[in-house]
Each structure stands twice: as C-alpha cells, then as structure tokens.
Design an enzyme around this catalytic site. Sequence first.
Site, PDB file in Angstrom:
ATOM      1  CB  CYS A   1      -0.461   2.448 -40.302  1.00 59.09           C
ATOM      2  SG  CYS A   1      -2.030   2.050 -39.506  1.00 59.09           S
TER       3      CYS A   1
ATOM      4  CE  LYS B   1       2.299  -4.539 -42.555  1.00 55.68           C
ATOM      5  NZ  LYS B   1       0.806  -4.363 -42.454  1.00 55.68           N
TER       6      LYS B   1
ATOM      7  CD  GLU C   1      -6.623 -10.138 -35.150  1.00 55.76           C
ATOM      8  OE1 GLU C   1      -5.615  -9.628 -35.676  1.00 55.76           O
ATOM      9  OE2 GLU C   1      -7.405  -9.493 -34.443  1.00 55.76           O
TER      10      GLU C   1
ATOM     11  CB  ALA D   1      -6.596 -10.261 -38.641  1.00 55.35           C
TER      12      ALA D   1
ATOM     13  CG  ASP E   1       1.291  -4.334 -38.978  1.00 57.41           C
ATOM     14  OD1 ASP E   1       1.582  -3.137 -38.840  1.00 57.41           O
ATOM     15  OD2 ASP E   1       0.496  -4.753 -39.836  1.00 57.41           O
TER      16      ASP E   1
ATOM     17  CG  ASP F   1      -4.098 -10.591 -25.157  1.00 56.69           C
ATOM     18  OD1 ASP F   1      -3.252 -10.031 -25.876  1.00 56.69           O
ATOM     19  OD2 ASP F   1      -4.537 -10.096 -24.100  1.00 56.69           O
TER      20      ASP F   1
HETATM   21  N1  SAM Z   1      -0.482  -7.328 -39.880  1.00 55.07           N
HETATM   22  C1  SAM Z   1      -1.816  -7.165 -40.418  1.00 55.07           C
HETATM   23  C2  SAM Z   1      -1.751  -7.165 -41.943  1.00 55.07           C
HETATM   24  O1  SAM Z   1      -0.698  -6.833 -42.500  1.00 55.07           O
HETATM   25  O2  SAM Z   1      -2.745  -7.500 -42.577  1.00 55.07           O
HETATM   26  C3  SAM Z   1      -2.476  -5.908 -39.874  1.00 55.07           C
HETATM   27  C4  SAM Z   1      -2.477  -5.883 -38.364  1.00 55.07           C
HETATM   28  S1  SAM Z   1      -3.478  -4.593 -37.680  1.00 55.07           S
HETATM   29  C5  SAM Z   1      -2.443  -3.238 -37.784  1.00 55.07           C
HETATM   30  C6  SAM Z   1      -3.409  -5.012 -35.986  1.00 55.07           C
HETATM   31  C7  SAM Z   1      -4.201  -6.252 -35.625  1.00 55.07           C
HETATM   32  O3  SAM Z   1      -3.935  -6.581 -34.262  1.00 55.07           O
HETATM   33  C8  SAM Z   1      -5.714  -6.094 -35.730  1.00 55.07           C
HETATM   34  O4  SAM Z   1      -6.235  -7.116 -36.526  1.00 55.07           O
HETATM   35  C9  SAM Z   1      -6.205  -6.264 -34.283  1.00 55.07           C
HETATM   36  O5  SAM Z   1      -7.457  -6.878 -34.179  1.00 55.07           O
HETATM   37  C10 SAM Z   1      -5.102  -7.121 -33.706  1.00 55.07           C
HETATM   38  N2  SAM Z   1      -4.947  -7.074 -32.240  1.00 55.07           N
HETATM   39  C11 SAM Z   1      -5.305  -6.086 -31.383  1.00 55.07           C
HETATM   40  N3  SAM Z   1      -4.984  -6.406 -30.112  1.00 55.07           N
HETATM   41  C12 SAM Z   1      -4.388  -7.641 -30.172  1.00 55.07           C
HETATM   42  C13 SAM Z   1      -3.858  -8.515 -29.198  1.00 55.07           C
HETATM   43  N4  SAM Z   1      -3.835  -8.197 -27.896  1.00 55.07           N
HETATM   44  N5  SAM Z   1      -3.355  -9.701 -29.605  1.00 55.07           N
HETATM   45  C14 SAM Z   1      -3.357 -10.045 -30.922  1.00 55.07           C
HETATM   46  N6  SAM Z   1      -3.879  -9.254 -31.895  1.00 55.07           N
HETATM   47  C15 SAM Z   1      -4.373  -8.064 -31.529  1.00 55.07           C
END
Ligand code: SAM
Length: 322
Positions: A245, A128, A146, A124, A191, A173
């Site tokens: 990032c 990407k 997500e 999310a 990411d 997760d």
């Molecule tokens: N790839 C996305 C985009 O380009 O729009 C941005 C990703 S953002 C850097 C990282 C995401 O990982 C966040 O939405 C966060 O809520 C999610 N996240 C955090 N811990 C996670 C987990 N254990 N499993 C899956 N998603 C997770």
Amino acid sequence: MTIPGTPAPLPADFEERLQRLLSVDQLAVWRAAYLAPPSAAFRVNTLLADEDAALAELGTIGLQPRRLDWPAEAWMVDPAQRRLLTDSLAAREGRVYVQSPSSMVPVDVLDPQPGEEILDLAAAPGGKTVHMAARMGNEGRIGAVESVKGRFHRLRRNLERCGVTLADTYLADGSGVGRKVPERFDRVLLDAPCSSEGRFAAHDPESSAFWSLKKIREMTRKQKKLSISAVQALKPGGVLVYCTCTLAPEENEAIVDDLLRRFDGALEMEETGIPQAQMLPGLPSWHGRDYAEPIRHCARILPDGTREGFFLARMRKTGHTP
Ligand code: SAM
C-alpha cells in the site's frame, strides 16, 4: 516545497518524491484524497452471511450502502456514517468486513480456488486471509504467516470471528518459509510490510508521522527477503501476487524487477486483469534505474478518496527454483 491545500506539512523529501512521481493532474487527485474524510467501505463476508441478508441487517440500523462500480465486492456508506458501520453488530460479528476497496483487489488478482493450497506470507490482521477463505468456500488450505506476536494473536482472533476454518496460522518470519517448504503452494500472496504511503491521510496525522527515506530502505530489505521466499515456496505453474500500500518504486517495481532478474527463466509477469481505467502501469524507471520491460504489467492504484493507494504485480512460476 509545500503541496498547496495540505493542512499539516508532510516530510519535505516525501513531497519532493511525490512531485516527481505524479503528473500535475494526478497530484491534484492525490491531494483531494489526502484531505478527504475516512471512507467507509466494506465487503460482505460470505462465510457468515449472504449479501441480501447482510444488507438488510445494515438497513435496520439506517445504513443504505451503495455498490461501487469496482471492485465488484465493494460496498460503501456515507463517510458520515462510518462509525455506525464499524460499530454495527454485523461488523463486530464478522458478517461484513470493513476494508478499503483497494485491499479487496489483491485477492481478485490472485484468484484462489476451492481445494488449493495457498500461502499468505504476511497475514495479520487477516483481511485478505478472510477474503481468500470466502472465495475458496473454506475448502482447501491457507498457511497464514505473521512474525509480530501481538498481530499474530489478532490474526487468529479475526479468523475465528469471521468463520475461517481452512487456515493454519504460524508465528514465524516469512523469509524462512520458502527454504522450509519449497515448491509447495498453488498460489502465494505477499501483502508486504511497507512504508504505507498509499494510506497517508490528513485526518490521521499518525499515518505519515513515521515516514522517512530510512524507513523505505528498511522496508526494501524486508521485502526482498520475503519476496524471494515467496517464489521459493511456490509450485512450478503457481501464481504469486506481490502487493503493497505504498507509492515508493523502491518497494514496488524495484522488488519485482529484482525477482525477475534473480529467477530469470523461472518467473514471468502476467496481467493483473485490473480494468485499465482504474490503474496506472508500472513505472519504466526511477532514480536513474531502468526496469525490465514486463514491469509495465504491474498496476498502480492511486488514492482517490474512496480507494487507498496500492501497487500489485502478478507473476507465474514457470520452472524450478533453487
Ligand atoms: N495481509 C494483511 C491483511 O490483509 O490484513 C495485511 C498485511 S500488512 C501489510 C504486513 C504484515 O506483515 C504486518 O502484519 C507485519 O507485522 C507482517 N510482517 C512484517 N515482517 C514480516 C516477516 N518477516 N514475516 C512475516 N510477517 C511479517
């Protein structure tokens, strides 16, 4: 110590780390980027529009985008016209996708192909995922995972708005995915959630408000689990791109170094293919820890006012993993 020219004090620990991470010249570039107005870059979403039509549409509201020299898909308008761009019908209906040029690089480096099965492990809001779907012409499958409910629903809305039809979305997760579906995917994009230091900006005080050394440690724990899961989910022969990032080596080189050690003999670093002029190599060491020699193949993109700071590593799985 305060970085000269910064309008509001940044956390002292962050400033101290920045001085150790960057040369004097790099620090000057970072400072200028920190003070710059928000940039206004976008990519044409080829799932919904071709480039000529989208640019012509933006022209009708007075926008004259210019192409960046890199990455190839990035277009920019004047920062003063950012609002006009983000409020445009083309942006609201998904024909153009407003995104930092750095955020376009991971998909370039991953290079997903039509017909492949791809895992997007932290998906999310989906910028990407949409980019990968466009590269794949909506042919194949993307598993988009997500873990945060509100962000998951935003991801789903975004994919629908942008014409993505090849993605299955999962509220889960990502750390458990590798065990549930081992060695399944042709390519994996992680990411990772991170401390977001590459996005710190004076015009957005919130961007640095939640930074702390504790936050870096917390992110590192998540990144370790997610990155192990990413390797497990990858087919032998498949490609993993790990990116963040942030500038923090603990969240970047150290995570990749841990993976190479853990999966010794089954995971190899590859070149990212990013032009040398646009990046710095991975650090050889940080805080007294030496990283393995191949870590230099990682890429650091410094924020420069147009691009946000980013870190990328491309790896290939060369054997089976437990
Ligand atoms: N790839 C996305 C985009 O380009 O729009 C941005 C990703 S953002 C850097 C990282 C995401 O990982 C966040 O939405 C966060 O809520 C999610 N996240 C955090 N811990 C996670 C987990 N254990 N499993 C899956 N998603 C997770």
